[in-house]
Design an enzyme around this catalytic site. Structure first.
Site, PDB file in Angstrom:
ATOM      1  N   THR A 173      39.470  50.472  31.113  1.00  9.67           N
ATOM      2  CA  THR A 173      39.340  48.945  30.943  1.00  9.67           C
ATOM      3  C   THR A 173      40.049  48.247  32.100  1.00  9.67           C
ATOM      4  O   THR A 173      40.945  48.597  32.473  1.00  9.67           O
ATOM      5  CB  THR A 173      39.796  48.492  29.636  1.00  9.67           C
ATOM      6  OG1 THR A 173      39.419  49.441  28.445  1.00  9.67           O
ATOM      7  CG2 THR A 173      39.486  47.103  29.078  1.00  9.67           C
ATOM      8  N   THR A 228      34.996  47.007  30.167  1.00  9.02           N
ATOM      9  CA  THR A 228      35.414  48.326  29.939  1.00  9.02           C
ATOM     10  C   THR A 228      34.268  49.474  30.039  1.00  9.02           C
ATOM     11  O   THR A 228      33.163  48.968  29.583  1.00  9.02           O
ATOM     12  CB  THR A 228      36.083  48.596  28.310  1.00  9.02           C
ATOM     13  OG1 THR A 228      36.619  49.507  28.262  1.00  9.02           O
ATOM     14  CG2 THR A 228      35.257  48.216  27.535  1.00  9.02           C
ATOM     15  N   GLU A 254      31.964  54.049  24.499  1.00 12.44           N
ATOM     16  CA  GLU A 254      32.491  52.949  23.728  1.00 12.44           C
ATOM     17  C   GLU A 254      32.108  53.362  22.207  1.00 12.44           C
ATOM     18  O   GLU A 254      33.098  52.720  21.288  1.00 12.44           O
ATOM     19  CB  GLU A 254      31.793  51.608  24.134  1.00 12.44           C
ATOM     20  CG  GLU A 254      32.515  50.567  23.963  1.00 12.44           C
ATOM     21  CD  GLU A 254      33.618  50.467  24.861  1.00 12.44           C
ATOM     22  OE1 GLU A 254      35.144  50.566  24.950  1.00 12.44           O
ATOM     23  OE2 GLU A 254      33.427  50.560  26.305  1.00 12.44           O
ATOM     24  N   ASP A 303      35.045  53.625  19.747  1.00  6.60           N
ATOM     25  CA  ASP A 303      35.863  52.719  19.181  1.00  6.60           C
ATOM     26  C   ASP A 303      35.430  52.606  17.693  1.00  6.60           C
ATOM     27  O   ASP A 303      36.239  51.884  16.943  1.00  6.60           O
ATOM     28  CB  ASP A 303      35.628  51.624  19.990  1.00  6.60           C
ATOM     29  CG  ASP A 303      36.681  51.400  20.963  1.00  6.60           C
ATOM     30  OD1 ASP A 303      37.507  52.503  21.120  1.00  6.60           O
ATOM     31  OD2 ASP A 303      36.442  50.772  21.821  1.00  6.60           O
ATOM     32  N   SER A 354      36.487  46.100  18.947  1.00  9.36           N
ATOM     33  CA  SER A 354      37.172  46.115  20.132  1.00  9.36           C
ATOM     34  C   SER A 354      38.500  45.625  20.003  1.00  9.36           C
ATOM     35  O   SER A 354      38.898  44.987  18.850  1.00  9.36           O
ATOM     36  CB  SER A 354      36.420  45.387  21.353  1.00  9.36           C
ATOM     37  OG  SER A 354      37.348  45.136  22.294  1.00  9.36           O
ATOM     38  N   GLY A 397      43.950  48.327  27.933  1.00 10.71           N
ATOM     39  CA  GLY A 397      45.023  49.267  27.216  1.00 10.71           C
ATOM     40  C   GLY A 397      44.725  49.678  25.823  1.00 10.71           C
ATOM     41  O   GLY A 397      45.463  49.595  24.982  1.00 10.71           O
ATOM     42  N   GLY A 398      43.224  49.700  25.527  1.00 11.55           N
ATOM     43  CA  GLY A 398      43.033  49.925  24.017  1.00 11.55           C
ATOM     44  C   GLY A 398      43.404  48.844  23.127  1.00 11.55           C
ATOM     45  O   GLY A 398      43.677  47.797  23.384  1.00 11.55           O
TER      46      GLY A 398
END
Ligand code: GLY
Length: 582
Positions: free
Chosen positions: A401, A419, A438, A441, A466, A488-489
């Site tokens: 990201t 990202t 993705e 997630d 997200s 950074g998630g």
């Protein structure tokens, strides 16, 4: 027009060849804020920042510069973001007259799940969940990329330069080569999976199997061709028959956990403009991206709950300040995990979640003397029925990201977080770019132990939740005073909150706020950044009942403040960010 376009092309290419191919390796993030009079770019890679600034110098808008930066990042920071992924973009346009209002827009370019998936996407036949590694690597986690689509839509609305021109720098760099940066080298070296994917192995490793060294001049002719196609034919070329068939084949035919993404999924993708979400914090207005990211809601909630404590009176990064911020963050994460997902699939009480009275009630749960340990989700107003779904946990910390912050000379600005999922995404490379992972997630286990579906369960065409938190701060009159965000998630939310508090309450300048050690809480342990003076607070935090977890917290913050007489920028030296302006 053709003449202008040609001249711009020559200007951009020359700047590129004479300045920016090799020296990225030498660039060091600056520790003092950068000041400029009228325009500025802050992003995760020095070469990309310089290209973005050149676009502004050539008369481009913030969105124009963001497009050029994103294309260069696709090439030079392939571990983090790119045209194979998704993005959220906020745009700010100042008021034209004293009587009018600024225009804030939010664009959602989040990836969507293929139509053929089921909620059991990440379940083995015996009902067990696939391990994290198996969820993120290979074809199964690839969602339909939304970045090119969303940039195309934003360009139509806010672009000033022709779309085609914005690709020139990236095309030249992909053809002529760029120097592998220390972080790219480190990420290749660290990755356990990349070399198992033939296209990626050929690109990221020397013939002897060693990762490309720092400074190696890497060319990407396939990506140059892809960029040329997008430049000539427009964003729709990404969603055309040829490109979509190639991407779908790469996903379906990969040797490792093939996925069900089809050409039709790609051809029918749509990014969405959504109503921007804003909430008050003291004399400011905090504006962010609404769901499917949890970022905007969680940042606004946390600050709203903190208002009564007047953090400005607390010493920056003292145990009591960290205690208060992390308690508020716990409460926000409890709500996030229960209520937030794709608004096209679940009814989300966003308005209630950021309602001032609700946040005051939630804030009353915070004690100055001890941690609540685990927060329970609240019942926000305007909630007709308690949700018919269950919660799931925060997703992982990610090394991928990227965030881009830009202010142009018209006073327009963007805040864009972009990202491809985890580092190098699915590791599947096609036409010179990486495909995202993705879908990892989504909640891996779609149902709770009572059999209730989770808010963030995988579903066909759904967008995974997200944590990306592109943010604007406005003053009372609605003037922009800051644009900021981070990779950074699920730690993104905490990184952005820390930076906002550091600037707004602790009156730090942009770089100082970014550099300040990271601390956060996701309704689990309180996380403190390793190798910083936060370690000295462990005992005090333990006395308040926290169980501190000391770990690397590699934010990648990029931010710009609008001051009375100019701009102040900062970028995160934990990654390779810089800010530059004129
Ligand atoms: N993949 C990171 C995020 O969307 O939060």
């Amino acid at each position: 027009m053709t003449r202008i376009v040609y001249k711009l092309g020559v200007f951009l290419s020359t700047a590129l060849i004479f300045g920016y191919t090799i020296n990225s390796v030498l660039a060091k993030a600056n520790r003092a804020s950068v000041y400029a009079k009228q325009q500025m770019v802050s992003a995760a890679n020095p070469v990309a920042v310089r290209i973005g600034l050149n676009i502004l110098r050539a008369g481009g808008s913030a969105v124009d510069a963001a497009i050029a930066v994103q294309m260069v990042l696709t090439l030079v920071e392939p571990q983090s973001s790119g045209i194979g992924g998704g993005a959220f973009l906020l745009n700010y346009k100042p008021a034209k007259t004293k009587a009018s209002k600024p225009i804030l827009s939010a664009y959602d370019g989040r990836e969507t799940a293929p139509r053929a998936i089921t909620e059991n996407l990440f379940l083995k036949s015996n009902g067990d969940v696939f391990s994290w590694d198996k969820r993120k690597i290979g074809g199964r986690s690839v969602g339909v990329p939304g970045t090119v689509h969303v940039l195309g839509v934003a360009h139509k609305k806010h672009g000033r330069l022709p779309w085609k021109i914005l690709f020139d720098p990236a095309i030249q760099m992909a053809k002529n080569g760029f120097a592998v940066s220390p972080r790219l080298h480190k990420m290749i070296k660290k990755d356990k999976f990349l070399k198992n994917f033939p296209e990626a192995r050929n690109y990221f490793y020397l013939p002897n199997g060693k990762p490309l060294p720092i400074g190696y001049i890497l060319k990407n002719p396939k990506l140059a061709e892809t960029f040329k196609l997008l430049a000539e034919k427009g964003p729709q070329a990404f969603y055309s028959r040829n490109m979509s068939v190639d991407i779908a084949n790469a996903v379906q035919k990969t040797h490792h956990l093939p996925g069900k993404l089809t050409a039709e999924d790609i051809q029918t993708y749509n990014s969405k403009q959504r109503p921007i979400i804003c909430g008050p914090y003291k004399v400011w207005k905090i504006c962010g991206m609404p769901p499917p990211t949890s970022g905007g809601v969680a940042v606004i909630q946390t600050l709203g709950m903190l208002e009564r404590f007047n953090l400005g009176r607390h010493t920056p990064n003292s145990a009591e300040a960290i205690h208060l911020v992390t308690e508020a963050s716990r409460l926000a994460f409890a709500d996030r995990n229960l209520y937030l997902g794709d608004p096209d699939f679940v009814q989300i009480p966003s308005k209630g979640l950021i309602n001032t009275k609700y946040l005051q009630e939630r804030s009353a749960l915070i004690s100055k003397r001890e941690t609540m340990k685990i927060a329970i989700a609240g019942k926000p107003p305007f909630l007709s029925v308690f949700p018919d779904f269950s919660s799931d946990n925060a997703s992982k910390e990610l090394n991928s990201t990227s965030h881009i912050a830009i202010v142009d000379s018209w006073g327009e600005a963007i805040s864009m977080t972009t990202t491809i999922g985890t580092a190098f995404g699915s590791r599947i490379m096609i036409h010179g770019f990486m495909l995202n992972d993705e879908l990892a997630d989504f909640a891996a286990n779609p149902r709770d132990n009572k059999g209730k579906i989770k808010v963030n369960a995988p579903q066909p065409k759904k967008r995974p939740r997200s944590s990306m938190s592109p943010t604007f701060v406005l003053d009372r009159e609605g003037n922009l005073i800051m644009t900021v965000g981070s990779p950074g998630g699920s730690s993104i939310i905490g990184y952005v909150i820390k930076t906002l508090i550091a600037v707004l309450d602790w009156k730090m300048h942009m770089q100082e706020a970014i550099d300040m050690p990271n601390f956060l809480n996701k309704n689990k342990r309180t996380e403190l950044e390793k190798d910083t003076n936060l370690i000295e607070l462990v005992k005090e935090l333990q006395e308040l009942g926290h169980n501190p977890d000391i770990r690397e917290k590699t934010s990648g913050l990029s931010g710009i403040r609008v001051l009375e007489h100019g701009l102040e920028g900062g970028a995160d030296s934990r990654r390779e960010g810089i800010a530059l302006g004129d």
